[in-house]
Design an enzyme around this catalytic site. Structure first.
Site, short mmCIF file in Angstrom:
data_model
loop_
_atom_site.label_atom_id
_atom_site.label_comp_id
_atom_site.label_asym_id
_atom_site.label_seq_id
_atom_site.Cartn_x
_atom_site.Cartn_y
_atom_site.Cartn_z
N GLU A 248 0.89 -1.18 0.00
CA GLU A 248 0.00 0.00 0.00
C GLU A 248 0.92 1.21 0.00
OE1 GLU A 248 -3.23 -0.39 -0.06
OE2 GLU A 248 -3.63 -2.36 0.80
N GLU A 379 4.30 13.62 -4.24
CA GLU A 379 3.49 13.48 -3.04
C GLU A 379 4.03 14.44 -1.97
OE1 GLU A 379 3.76 9.74 -0.84
OE2 GLU A 379 1.59 9.78 -0.59
P1 NAD Z 1 8.45 5.21 4.78
O1 NAD Z 1 8.62 4.54 3.47
O2 NAD Z 1 9.47 6.21 5.19
O3 NAD Z 1 8.45 4.15 5.98
C1 NAD Z 1 7.43 3.19 6.15
C2 NAD Z 1 7.98 2.05 6.97
O4 NAD Z 1 8.99 1.37 6.22
C3 NAD Z 1 8.62 2.45 8.29
O5 NAD Z 1 8.28 1.50 9.27
C4 NAD Z 1 10.10 2.39 7.97
O6 NAD Z 1 10.94 2.19 9.08
C5 NAD Z 1 10.15 1.21 7.03
N1 NAD Z 1 11.32 1.16 6.15
C6 NAD Z 1 12.12 2.18 5.74
N2 NAD Z 1 13.07 1.72 4.91
C7 NAD Z 1 12.87 0.39 4.78
C8 NAD Z 1 13.51 -0.65 4.04
N3 NAD Z 1 14.55 -0.40 3.24
N4 NAD Z 1 13.01 -1.90 4.10
C9 NAD Z 1 11.92 -2.17 4.88
N5 NAD Z 1 11.30 -1.24 5.62
C10 NAD Z 1 11.75 0.03 5.57
O7 NAD Z 1 6.98 5.81 4.77
P2 NAD Z 1 6.41 6.86 5.82
O8 NAD Z 1 7.08 8.17 5.54
O9 NAD Z 1 6.45 6.27 7.18
O10 NAD Z 1 4.86 6.95 5.40
C11 NAD Z 1 4.35 7.87 4.50
C12 NAD Z 1 4.08 7.17 3.19
O11 NAD Z 1 3.15 6.12 3.40
C13 NAD Z 1 3.44 8.06 2.15
O12 NAD Z 1 4.05 7.82 0.90
C14 NAD Z 1 1.99 7.59 2.12
O13 NAD Z 1 1.31 7.82 0.92
C15 NAD Z 1 2.15 6.13 2.39
N6 NAD Z 1 0.88 5.58 2.90
C16 NAD Z 1 0.15 4.77 2.07
C17 NAD Z 1 -1.07 4.26 2.51
C18 NAD Z 1 -1.91 3.38 1.62
O14 NAD Z 1 -2.90 2.84 2.09
N7 NAD Z 1 -1.56 3.21 0.35
C19 NAD Z 1 -1.53 4.56 3.81
C20 NAD Z 1 -0.74 5.39 4.61
C21 NAD Z 1 0.47 5.88 4.16
#
Ligand code: NAD
Length: 480
Positions: A248, A379
């Site tokens: 997602e 975004e």
């Molecule tokens: P992010 O990608 O920075 O981090 C998300 C998670 O991934 C965190 O737990 C982080 O520690 C982990 N992570 C980071 N690097 C990683 C790696 N290399 N391997 C595995 N895990 C890793 O995202 P964010 O800034 O926390 O969230 C915001 C984003 O989430 C926005 O792009 C938003 O659109 C998206 N989002 C999508 C939905 C949906 O339903 N499609 C819902 C909510 C948020």
């Protein structure tokens, strides 16, 4: 506050350096978040593997359902504590924490508790003599659940409730920015009688998530977060054991306002749809395509409504617009506002960081935005709205094409009183969800997920059962 992790039924300290977590409304440190090392991640995955057999597997469906109903009851019994914690850690308005995050989490557990006794296979008319063919749904196995910082409790519930309903075991990795309610939800699972090893939580930064992504003994990884991290996870999965993925990812939702729309309702709905949780919503409306006949009225009312919002900390019941989650994220949002200005969009209201403690950004409206501007493409995930125009009924095909001209496809909106127009636009949009005359708030009964680079698969609704199960086909030849 020093947080701990939960591995194989034990609360344990992190083996790596802790990470500070902040109150976005003040900038103060509120917690030192434990950080797992590789050995702890391996321990959690091994615990989840061995818990797949035994007590958890032997529960009758009706007993497993009972555990999920109990989790929902306990979330409700602790609702105010959950809501206060979510607001403290994430910054969202306390009313949103109560009515969306906490109520949503309890609803997900109740909805999927109901599914436990209704997970069915099929019998299939294969063209072999004397052969019974049927399918059954089995748990995928060990699931890694990696979540973002914007709605940490509710998004974890989207994943954890169907994973448990289908008999899986999990290792949770919440965002290092907002881990507190996820840790509390695991405490609730323990109180509800979930056997040791079934639910584990390891905390820490992206490196801990990466250890799960490349782990050889994780069967399925469900991830919500940004598209670039989703791609890194996909590479890691491909290069390790080809684990199943549910992704997602990001969004850049268009909102089309036609000349037949009720403009006051469209303004109210778009302010809500764009600025809920300060725009930190994956489905937030960010690109507004407005029929030129109603453009000036819409922009004036939109800017008026946005600029008159009460800005303040989430804990204050009167606050409508609360801080963004972190100093780092504030820099991302203000850099994009600067890009809007320097690329020639017209700033109607807002446009800067608010001069007070915490990470507050003014609600910001740009008009005269071009489809090629950075703010129309990237975004932002903050309180920044970009308005563009299109020309009337004859321009519907063109505006649909412009709305679709994005790498994302998570959510989209249409504002119109004309049913035929709403159908034409809804059918033309390449998006996992289209909202007509309403806000983009998910519901546990409605499948959620994206087209294009907004993700793979669907969570929520009956589709979530597919994410967390394998289909086994059994062929039984009973002839001689
Ligand atoms: P992010 O990608 O920075 O981090 C998300 C998670 O991934 C965190 O737990 C982080 O520690 C982990 N992570 C980071 N690097 C990683 C790696 N290399 N391997 C595995 N895990 C890793 O995202 P964010 O800034 O926390 O969230 C915001 C984003 O989430 C926005 O792009 C938003 O659109 C998206 N989002 C999508 C939905 C949906 O339903 N499609 C819902 C909510 C948020």
């Amino acid at each position: 506050m020093q947080t701990q992790q939960y591995i194989n039924g034990q609360w344990v300290d992190g083996a790596a350096d802790a990470i500070e977590s902040y109150n976005p409304a003040t900038g103060e440190v509120i917690a030192n978040v434990a950080s797992a090392n590789e050995a702890q991640v391996n321990e959690a995955v091994a615990a989840a593997r061995s818990a797949l057999a035994g007590e958890w597997a032997n529960l009758l469906p009706v007993q497993r359902a009972e555990v999920l109903f109990k989790i929902a009851d306990l979330i409700e019994a602790n609702a105010e504590e959950f809501a206060q914690l979510e607001t403290l850690d994430q910054g969202q308005p306390i009313g949103v924490a109560r009515q969306v995050s906490v109520a949503g989490a309890a609803n997900h557990f109740r909805y999927f508790a109901g599914f436990v006794t209704k997970i069915q296979g099929t019998t299939n008319p294969v063209s072999f003599p004397d052969t019974l063919h049927y399918t059954k749904r089995e748990p995928v196995g060990v699931n890694a659940l990696i979540t973002p910082w914007n709605f940490p409790l509710m998004i974890l519930a989207w994943k954890l409730a169907p994973a448990l309903a289908t008999g899986n075991t999990v290792v949770i990795k919440p965002s290092e920015v907002t881990p507190l309610t996820s840790i509390k939800l695991v405490e609730i699972c323990e109180q509800a009688g979930v056997p040791a090893g079934v639910v584990n939580i390891v905390t820490g930064a992206g490196n801990v998530g990466a250890l799960l992504s490349s782990h050889m003994d994780v069967d399925h990884l469900s991830y919500t977060g940004s598209t670039p991290t989703g791609k890194a996870i996909t590479h890691a999965a491909a290069d390790s054991n080809l684990k199943r993925l549910t992704l997602e990812l990001g969004g850049k939702a268009p909102s089309i306002i036609t000349s037949s729309a009720d403009i006051d309702a469209a303004v109210a709905g778009n302010v809500g749809g764009a600025l809920l949780n300060s725009g930190q919503v994956c489905a937030a409306y960010t690109r507004f395509y407005v029929d030129s006949k109603v453009h000036d009225e819409f922009v004036e009312k939109l800017a008026g409504a946005a600029s008159s919002m009460n800005v303040g900390p989430g804990a204050d019941e009167n606050s409508q617009l609360t801080p963004v989650v972190s100093e780092k994220h504030l820099g991302h949002v203000t850099n994009l506002i600067e890009a809007g200005r320097s690329e020639g969009a017209e700033l109607v209201t807002g446009g800067k960081r608010i001069d007070r403690d915490g990470f507050f950004v003014e609600p910001t409206v740009f008009t005269g935005v071009s489809d090629e501007n950075t703010i129309a493409k990237e975004e932002i995930f903050g309180p920044v709205l970009s308005v563009m125009q299109y020309e009337g009924q004859d321009g519907l095909d063109e505006v649909i094409a412009r709305a679709n001209d994005t790498e994302y496809g998570l959510a989209a909106a249409v504002w119109t009183k004309d049913i035929a127009e709403s159908q034409k636009i809804a059918n033309g949009l390449r998006s996992g969800a289209v909202f007509v005359n309403m806000l983009p708030i998910p519901d546990m009964a409605a499948p959620w997920g994206g087209y294009k680079q907004s993700g793979w698969g669907r969570e929520m609704g009956p589709q979530a059962i597919e994410c967390y199960t394998e289909t086994k086909a059994v062929w039984l030849h009973y002839g001689s």
